[in-house]
Motif scaffolding. Sequence first.
Motif, mmCIF file in Angstrom:
data_model
loop_
_atom_site.group_PDB
_atom_site.id
_atom_site.type_symbol
_atom_site.label_atom_id
_atom_site.label_comp_id
_atom_site.label_asym_id
_atom_site.label_seq_id
_atom_site.Cartn_x
_atom_site.Cartn_y
_atom_site.Cartn_z
ATOM 1 N N PHE A 65 27.461 11.282 12.487
ATOM 2 C CA PHE A 65 27.234 12.199 11.363
ATOM 3 C C PHE A 65 27.955 13.534 11.554
ATOM 4 O O PHE A 65 28.260 13.923 12.682
ATOM 5 C CB PHE A 65 25.729 12.472 11.224
ATOM 6 C CG PHE A 65 24.914 11.223 11.121
ATOM 7 C CD1 PHE A 65 25.029 10.401 10.012
ATOM 8 C CD2 PHE A 65 24.042 10.856 12.132
ATOM 9 C CE1 PHE A 65 24.290 9.232 9.918
ATOM 10 C CE2 PHE A 65 23.297 9.693 12.043
ATOM 11 C CZ PHE A 65 23.412 8.880 10.935
ATOM 12 N N PRO A 66 28.178 14.260 10.442
ATOM 13 C CA PRO A 66 28.765 15.604 10.577
ATOM 14 C C PRO A 66 27.781 16.550 11.272
ATOM 15 O O PRO A 66 26.602 16.233 11.423
ATOM 16 C CB PRO A 66 29.009 16.027 9.129
ATOM 17 C CG PRO A 66 28.144 15.149 8.291
ATOM 18 C CD PRO A 66 27.975 13.875 9.046
ATOM 19 N N SER A 73 17.915 17.411 13.044
ATOM 20 C CA SER A 73 17.705 16.875 14.389
ATOM 21 C C SER A 73 16.635 15.780 14.379
ATOM 22 O O SER A 73 16.731 14.812 15.122
ATOM 23 C CB SER A 73 17.322 18.000 15.341
ATOM 24 O OG SER A 73 16.087 18.549 14.943
ATOM 25 N N LYS A 74 15.629 15.933 13.503
ATOM 26 C CA LYS A 74 14.587 14.885 13.414
ATOM 27 C C LYS A 74 15.181 13.565 12.915
ATOM 28 O O LYS A 74 14.835 12.487 13.403
ATOM 29 C CB LYS A 74 13.479 15.317 12.446
ATOM 30 C CG LYS A 74 12.683 16.506 12.924
ATOM 31 C CD LYS A 74 11.612 16.856 11.907
ATOM 32 C CE LYS A 74 10.890 18.129 12.310
ATOM 33 N NZ LYS A 74 9.855 18.501 11.316
ATOM 34 N N ILE A 75 16.045 13.675 11.902
ATOM 35 C CA ILE A 75 16.669 12.470 11.353
ATOM 36 C C ILE A 75 17.579 11.836 12.408
ATOM 37 O O ILE A 75 17.604 10.613 12.573
ATOM 38 C CB ILE A 75 17.491 12.815 10.090
ATOM 39 C CG1 ILE A 75 16.588 13.440 9.018
ATOM 40 C CG2 ILE A 75 18.226 11.586 9.551
ATOM 41 C CD1 ILE A 75 15.699 12.483 8.304
ATOM 42 N N ASP A 76 18.315 12.679 13.145
ATOM 43 C CA ASP A 76 19.225 12.145 14.152
ATOM 44 C C ASP A 76 18.472 11.462 15.297
ATOM 45 O O ASP A 76 18.913 10.441 15.828
ATOM 46 C CB ASP A 76 20.128 13.269 14.698
ATOM 47 C CG ASP A 76 21.137 13.717 13.640
ATOM 48 O OD1 ASP A 76 21.100 13.166 12.529
ATOM 49 O OD2 ASP A 76 21.951 14.610 13.928
ATOM 50 N N TRP A 80 22.660 13.782 -2.163
ATOM 51 C CA TRP A 80 22.949 13.646 -0.738
ATOM 52 C C TRP A 80 23.828 14.790 -0.247
ATOM 53 O O TRP A 80 24.877 15.061 -0.809
ATOM 54 C CB TRP A 80 23.660 12.305 -0.492
ATOM 55 C CG TRP A 80 23.935 12.000 0.943
ATOM 56 C CD1 TRP A 80 23.209 12.391 2.026
ATOM 57 C CD2 TRP A 80 25.034 11.240 1.469
ATOM 58 N NE1 TRP A 80 23.773 11.907 3.182
ATOM 59 C CE2 TRP A 80 24.894 11.209 2.869
ATOM 60 C CE3 TRP A 80 26.104 10.573 0.879
ATOM 61 C CZ2 TRP A 80 25.788 10.541 3.694
ATOM 62 C CZ3 TRP A 80 26.997 9.913 1.698
ATOM 63 C CH2 TRP A 80 26.839 9.888 3.095
ATOM 64 N N VAL A 81 23.383 15.444 0.796
ATOM 65 C CA VAL A 81 24.208 16.430 1.495
ATOM 66 C C VAL A 81 24.256 15.980 2.959
ATOM 67 O O VAL A 81 23.297 16.180 3.707
ATOM 68 C CB VAL A 81 23.620 17.852 1.393
ATOM 69 C CG1 VAL A 81 24.504 18.850 2.155
ATOM 70 C CG2 VAL A 81 23.490 18.272 -0.068
ATOM 71 N N PRO A 82 25.349 15.315 3.366
ATOM 72 C CA PRO A 82 25.398 14.717 4.704
ATOM 73 C C PRO A 82 25.039 15.692 5.832
ATOM 74 O O PRO A 82 24.311 15.319 6.756
ATOM 75 C CB PRO A 82 26.845 14.238 4.818
ATOM 76 C CG PRO A 82 27.285 14.018 3.406
ATOM 77 C CD PRO A 82 26.575 15.047 2.587
ATOM 78 N N GLU A 83 25.537 16.937 5.779
ATOM 79 C CA GLU A 83 25.260 17.896 6.859
ATOM 80 C C GLU A 83 23.773 18.202 6.973
ATOM 81 O O GLU A 83 23.282 18.524 8.049
ATOM 82 C CB GLU A 83 26.023 19.201 6.624
ATOM 83 C CG GLU A 83 27.472 19.162 7.051
ATOM 84 C CD GLU A 83 28.356 18.493 6.005
ATOM 85 O OE1 GLU A 83 27.814 18.028 4.968
ATOM 86 O OE2 GLU A 83 29.579 18.424 6.220
ATOM 87 N N TRP A 84 23.064 18.135 5.865
ATOM 88 C CA TRP A 84 21.626 18.439 5.886
ATOM 89 C C TRP A 84 20.802 17.207 6.248
ATOM 90 O O TRP A 84 19.610 17.299 6.490
ATOM 91 C CB TRP A 84 21.168 18.921 4.510
ATOM 92 C CG TRP A 84 21.646 20.291 4.161
ATOM 93 C CD1 TRP A 84 22.273 21.187 4.983
ATOM 94 C CD2 TRP A 84 21.514 20.939 2.891
ATOM 95 N NE1 TRP A 84 22.536 22.337 4.294
ATOM 96 C CE2 TRP A 84 22.084 22.215 3.008
ATOM 97 C CE3 TRP A 84 20.970 20.553 1.663
ATOM 98 C CZ2 TRP A 84 22.121 23.121 1.952
ATOM 99 C CZ3 TRP A 84 21.011 21.443 0.613
ATOM 100 C CH2 TRP A 84 21.583 22.720 0.761
ATOM 101 N N ARG A 85 21.417 16.026 6.188
ATOM 102 C CA ARG A 85 20.717 14.750 6.351
ATOM 103 C C ARG A 85 19.707 14.562 5.212
ATOM 104 O O ARG A 85 18.708 13.861 5.377
ATOM 105 C CB ARG A 85 19.984 14.643 7.701
ATOM 106 C CG ARG A 85 20.840 14.976 8.893
ATOM 107 C CD ARG A 85 21.930 13.961 9.144
ATOM 108 N NE ARG A 85 22.544 14.208 10.430
ATOM 109 C CZ ARG A 85 23.607 15.007 10.626
ATOM 110 N NH1 ARG A 85 24.166 15.604 9.586
ATOM 111 N NH2 ARG A 85 24.096 15.179 11.820
#
Length: 361
Positions: A39-40, A48-51, A183-188
Amino acid sequence: MGEETRRGPVTGRTWVMLVVVVLVASAIGIALGLAIDWFPAQGSTIASKIDTFWDVLVIVSVPIFVGVATIVLFSIWRWHMRPGEEELDGPPTHGSTRLEVIWTAIPTIIIAALCAYATVLLLDIQDSPARGTRVVNVVGQQFAWTFATNENGKRILTNRLVLPKGEAVQFKVQSKDVIHDFWVPEWRLKVDAVPGITTKYSLTPSKTGTFQVVCAELCGLGHAFMRQFVTVVEPAAYAAWVAKQTSGAAAAGGAGGASAAKPDGKQLFVAGNTQTGATACGSCHTLSAAGTTSQTGPNLDTALKQDDAAGIREMIVSPGKEIAKGYGANIMPPNYGQTLSPQELAALVTYIDKSVHGGKQ
Ligand code: CUA
């Protein structure tokens, strides 16, 4: 079992070897899975929780894949049909209740545990907004996003989402037509925009910069073009932006102040409005007077020849009413009527009218 030597039951030594292969391959697979940058860079407090959740999924699923693949490949190697065995039937087999219970129970436990983790995480994210959190109403429609916030009692409508860094925000997402996905990839952040209901998502932007807002749900011909931007700025810069949006003629929706400079029609046509995110007409349309040459939309030099100022205005505000031959419906963003201020719209109409019909003012 007929052929004990070649086809017999797997011995203890072979089992140990298989387990070692699975363990080593899993370790390599997990190390690779965790090393790859999927991910970006993280741009919000929930990222961080999603990651972490993603990492857990990698750790759980790699051994399952490796285990299944190993057993399949081993079985093919050991029990495949050899020449001369075409007519042979394998030994009769019976069900094994113990095995069936085991291979039903283990996946059930794994899936249930992952579902529980995902549910707790989702509830945590959805319930996190503190009292007084900024709310952004996100509306998706074919094929554009519109963002609305309330600041100092005034509503700000934009195509470009602007937010301050470090302040919690709750998104209330709606759709005017079909299902879209915000969807905003940086925000997850990824949440469906579903007609008839409001979906919610909360986070705190933690990184300044400009990121893409992407529609992540196939929603029609213009789906791939349903991309806009979010800009996260320092709180002071945000306050300045809000002040500009809510004062005078710059306010979308028309606060109607007379103090601000008159908008420049040509400038709007060629460059759009970066403050509100209104896209430049010239990025899709050819207009010789403006020097634009894109052919995504109709060539305005010829398409608008028969239209007067009122007609041109109508085309900008309700682009879906009349579709030029050879062009898809709903390609042009339908929200110019909301995101351009009345002054901007008037300046744009005057400019286009003048450009298409020569010297006529
Ligand atoms: Cu909207 Cu895809």
